[in-house]
Write a protein that holds these residues in place. Structure first.
Motif, PDB file in Angstrom:
ATOM      1  N   LYS A  71       4.856   7.802  16.027  1.00  0.00           N
ATOM      2  CA  LYS A  71       5.153   8.823  15.404  1.00  0.00           C
ATOM      3  C   LYS A  71       5.890   9.808  16.408  1.00  0.00           C
ATOM      4  O   LYS A  71       6.956  10.521  16.479  1.00  0.00           O
ATOM      5  N   THR A  72       5.070  10.215  17.565  1.00  0.00           N
ATOM      6  CA  THR A  72       5.328  11.240  18.542  1.00  0.00           C
ATOM      7  C   THR A  72       6.391  10.588  19.276  1.00  0.00           C
ATOM      8  O   THR A  72       7.427  11.354  19.668  1.00  0.00           O
ATOM      9  N   GLU A  73       6.504   9.283  19.516  1.00  0.00           N
ATOM     10  CA  GLU A  73       7.232   8.628  20.351  1.00  0.00           C
ATOM     11  C   GLU A  73       8.809   8.880  19.737  1.00  0.00           C
ATOM     12  O   GLU A  73       9.938   9.074  20.429  1.00  0.00           O
ATOM     13  N   LEU A  74       8.759   8.522  18.289  1.00  0.00           N
ATOM     14  CA  LEU A  74      10.136   8.918  17.692  1.00  0.00           C
ATOM     15  C   LEU A  74      10.731  10.107  17.841  1.00  0.00           C
ATOM     16  O   LEU A  74      11.928  10.405  18.238  1.00  0.00           O
ATOM     17  N   ALA A  75       9.932  11.023  17.723  1.00  0.00           N
ATOM     18  CA  ALA A  75      10.440  12.544  17.768  1.00  0.00           C
ATOM     19  C   ALA A  75      10.900  12.817  19.299  1.00  0.00           C
ATOM     20  O   ALA A  75      11.874  13.419  19.700  1.00  0.00           O
TER      21      ALA A  75
ATOM     22  N   PRO B 160      12.620   1.649  19.294  1.00  0.00           N
ATOM     23  CA  PRO B 160      12.510   2.392  17.721  1.00  0.00           C
ATOM     24  C   PRO B 160      12.736   1.415  16.666  1.00  0.00           C
ATOM     25  O   PRO B 160      13.504   0.225  16.741  1.00  0.00           O
ATOM     26  N   ASP B 161      12.110   1.751  15.520  1.00  0.00           N
ATOM     27  CA  ASP B 161      12.491   0.980  14.297  1.00  0.00           C
ATOM     28  C   ASP B 161      13.742   1.418  13.629  1.00  0.00           C
ATOM     29  O   ASP B 161      13.863   2.565  13.595  1.00  0.00           O
ATOM     30  N   PRO B 162      14.778   0.688  13.810  1.00  0.00           N
ATOM     31  CA  PRO B 162      16.255   1.191  13.379  1.00  0.00           C
ATOM     32  C   PRO B 162      16.063   1.898  12.150  1.00  0.00           C
ATOM     33  O   PRO B 162      16.731   2.947  12.090  1.00  0.00           O
ATOM     34  N   GLU B 163      15.616   1.411  11.010  1.00  0.00           N
ATOM     35  CA  GLU B 163      15.638   1.929   9.769  1.00  0.00           C
ATOM     36  C   GLU B 163      14.958   3.488   9.807  1.00  0.00           C
ATOM     37  O   GLU B 163      15.546   4.426   9.109  1.00  0.00           O
TER      38      GLU B 163
ATOM     39  N   GLU C 263       7.174   7.120   6.521  1.00  0.00           N
ATOM     40  CA  GLU C 263       5.847   6.630   6.713  1.00  0.00           C
ATOM     41  C   GLU C 263       6.249   5.360   8.099  1.00  0.00           C
ATOM     42  O   GLU C 263       6.972   4.550   7.603  1.00  0.00           O
ATOM     43  N   THR C 264       5.703   5.913   8.995  1.00  0.00           N
ATOM     44  CA  THR C 264       5.807   4.819  10.279  1.00  0.00           C
ATOM     45  C   THR C 264       4.988   3.675  10.124  1.00  0.00           C
ATOM     46  O   THR C 264       3.586   3.661   9.441  1.00  0.00           O
ATOM     47  N   GLN C 265       5.433   2.546  10.510  1.00  0.00           N
ATOM     48  CA  GLN C 265       4.421   1.255  10.376  1.00  0.00           C
ATOM     49  C   GLN C 265       4.605   0.582  11.737  1.00  0.00           C
ATOM     50  O   GLN C 265       5.347   0.788  12.627  1.00  0.00           O
ATOM     51  N   TYR C 266       3.471  -0.166  11.979  1.00  0.00           N
ATOM     52  CA  TYR C 266       3.379  -1.089  13.139  1.00  0.00           C
ATOM     53  C   TYR C 266       4.574  -2.103  13.079  1.00  0.00           C
ATOM     54  O   TYR C 266       5.181  -2.518  11.872  1.00  0.00           O
ATOM     55  N   PRO C 267       5.216  -2.533  14.599  1.00  0.00           N
ATOM     56  CA  PRO C 267       6.294  -3.194  14.341  1.00  0.00           C
ATOM     57  C   PRO C 267       6.274  -4.615  13.708  1.00  0.00           C
ATOM     58  O   PRO C 267       5.061  -5.018  13.889  1.00  0.00           O
TER      59      PRO C 267
END
Length: 359
Positions: free
Chosen positions: A103-107, A72-75, A239-243
Motif C-alpha cells: 500500500k505505502t510502496e504504491l503511493a 507494482p501490480d499493473p491493474e 484493495e491491495t493483494q499479495y502478488p
C-alpha cells in the motif's frame, strides 16, 4: 594598500558576485507540467506509443525516492493513476490490504515517478488534530527569539500541493477522523492551531492506507479502530493483494538473483502455504481456524536477503527463525513449523552452501 586589505576587497567582490548570481538565477516553477510518454515513466505498466501522461517537469525538494526494486501490480497501479490523473478527485483514495501488500510502496511509487512531493503522516491512536496541523516554533534571529508557524505535513501538502499519505489511518481516534472530514473531502480546512482556514491546492492528492475497512478491532490488527461511515464514504477504495506467483517471482529475481531459482520458488511456495492457512486459498478469509501470522511479500524479500547475508554455512532455518518464526504466537508455532517442514523438508536444516552446490 596592504595585502590584508586587498584580500578583504577580493573576498567582498566574490561575495557580491555570488549574491548576484543567486539573485539572477531563474526561479524554478515546480508547478510547470510536461507531457511524457507513459511507458517512459511507468515501463512496467504501459507499452510504447500507447498513452501520454502529465507530470511535473521539475523535481520538488520534498520528493522522496521510491523503492527501486518495487514491482507494482499493473491493474492496481493503473486504477490509482486513473484516480490521480482525473480532472478532479471526487473522493480521496483509500488503499486497504493486509500488511506487506504494498500500500505505502504504491503511493511512494506514484509520487516518485510523477515528481510529486510526498508528505507522510504516520497515524496512531494518540494523535490529535493539532498534530497534523503544525505548531509554533521558536528560532533565534538577529540575537532575538522569534516565533513563527511551522505547518505539519498534512497542512503543507494541502497548501502547496503534492501527495498527502495518511499511513495506517484506520488507527486514528474518533476525534482525529472527525477533524479530518474536511481535509479528505477537499473542503476549506480550519487549522485550530493557527486560527486560520486553508484551501486545498489544485495538485494536492490525499491517499490513506489501512489494514481494515474501519470495522474496528480485528484479531490480526488489534490496534485498528472503528471509523464512522461518514468518514469512510469520503474515500474511493482499492484493495491491495499479495502478488501472484509470477509477480512475486519477478520481485525475488530482481532482489535476489544469485539465489537458485528452485530455492526462490520454494520461498514463494512457503509464503503461499502460510497465506492459505491464514486467509484461505482465495484470500477471502474462508478458512477454518486461521493462523494469525502473515507471511507478507515484505517477509519474503527479507528472508531472501538474510539467507544471503547469513552466508553459505548457516541454514535456512536460522534465517527463517529471525525474520518470521520468532515473531509467531506461541500457540501457533507448531502449526507454522509443520507447514515449513512440509514445503522444505530436511532442506531447512541444511546450510546454503550445500543447497547451492546441488543446483
Amino acid at each position: 594598500m596592504s595585502v590584508a586589505n586587498t584580500q578583504k576587497i577580493d573576498m567582498a567582490t566574490q561575495m557580491a558576485v555570488a549574491n548576484e548570481v543567486v539573485q539572477s538565477a531563474p526561479k524554478v516553477d515546480y508547478m510547470e507540467m510536461e507531457d511524457v510518454a507513459a511507458h517512459k515513466i511507468f515501463p512496467d505498466l504501459f507499452e510504447p506509443g500507447t498513452v501520454k501522461l502529465k507530470r511535473r517537469k521539475h523535481r520538488h525538494p520534498d520528493c522522496i525516492q521510491s523503492n527501486p526494486m518495487y514491482v507494482p501490480d499493473p491493474e492496481m497501479a493503473k486504477l490509482a493513476l486513473v484516480w490521480l490523473m482525473a480532472p478532479k478527485q471526487m473522493l480521496a483514495l483509500g488503499l486497504q490490504g493486509h500488511t506487506g501488500t504494498g500500500k505505502t510502496e504504491l503511493a511512494m511509487y506514484l509520487a516518485d515517478k510523477l515528481n510529486l512531493p510526498l508528505y507522510i503522516v504516520k497515524v496512531h491512536a494518540r494523535m490529535n488534530p493539532q498534530d497534523i496541523e503544525g505548531s509554533y516554533v521558536i528560532d533565534a534571529q538577529d540575537g532575538h527569539a522569534v516565533t513563527h508557524k511551522e505547518y505539519g505535513p498534512a497542512a503543507k501538502a494541502y497548501k502547496t500541493g503534492g501527495i498527502l499519505l495518511l499511513d495506517e489511518f484506520d488507527k486514528a481516534s474518533g476525534e482525529l477522523t472527525s477533524a479530518m472530514h474536511l481535509l479528505v473531502e477537499g473542503k476549506p480546512w480550519p487549522l485550530e492551531m493557527f486560527k486560520e482556514t486553508i484551501m486545498k491546492h489544485s495538485q494536492c492528492y490525499v491517499i490513506g492506507t489501512a489494514n481494515t475497512f474501519g470495522s474496528g478491532h480485528d484479531d490480526r490488527y488489534i490496534t485498528s479502530n472503528q471509523m464512522d461511515q461518514a468518514f469512510l464514504s469520503r474515500f474511493m477504495w482499492l484493495e491491495t493483494q499479495y502478488p501472484d506467483v509470477v509477480r512475486e517471482s519477478k520481485i525475488l529475481a530482481t532482489f535476489a538473483p544469485k539465489l537458485p531459482i528452485s530455492l526462490r520458488n520454494d520461498i514463494i511456495k512457503l509464503a503461499n502455504a502460510y497465506r492459505d492457512a491464514a486467509l484461505g486459498k482465495n484470500r477471502d478469509g474462508d478458512v477454518d481456524d486461521p493462523i494469525q501470522a502473515i507471511f507478507s511479500t515484505r517477509v519474503v524479500v527479507a528472508w531472501a536477503y538474510y539467507i544471503q547475508a547469513f552466508g553459505l554455512f548457516r541454514t535456512l532455518k536460522q534465517s527463517l527463525d529471525c525474520v518470521f518464526l520468532k515473531s509467531v504466537a506461541e500457540e501457533e508455532k507448531s502449526i507454522v513449523n509443520d507447514i515449513a517442514v512440509k514445503v522444505f523438508g530436511d532442506q531447512l536444516d541444511k546450510p546454503l552452501k550445500e543447497l547451492v552446490s546441488k543446483k
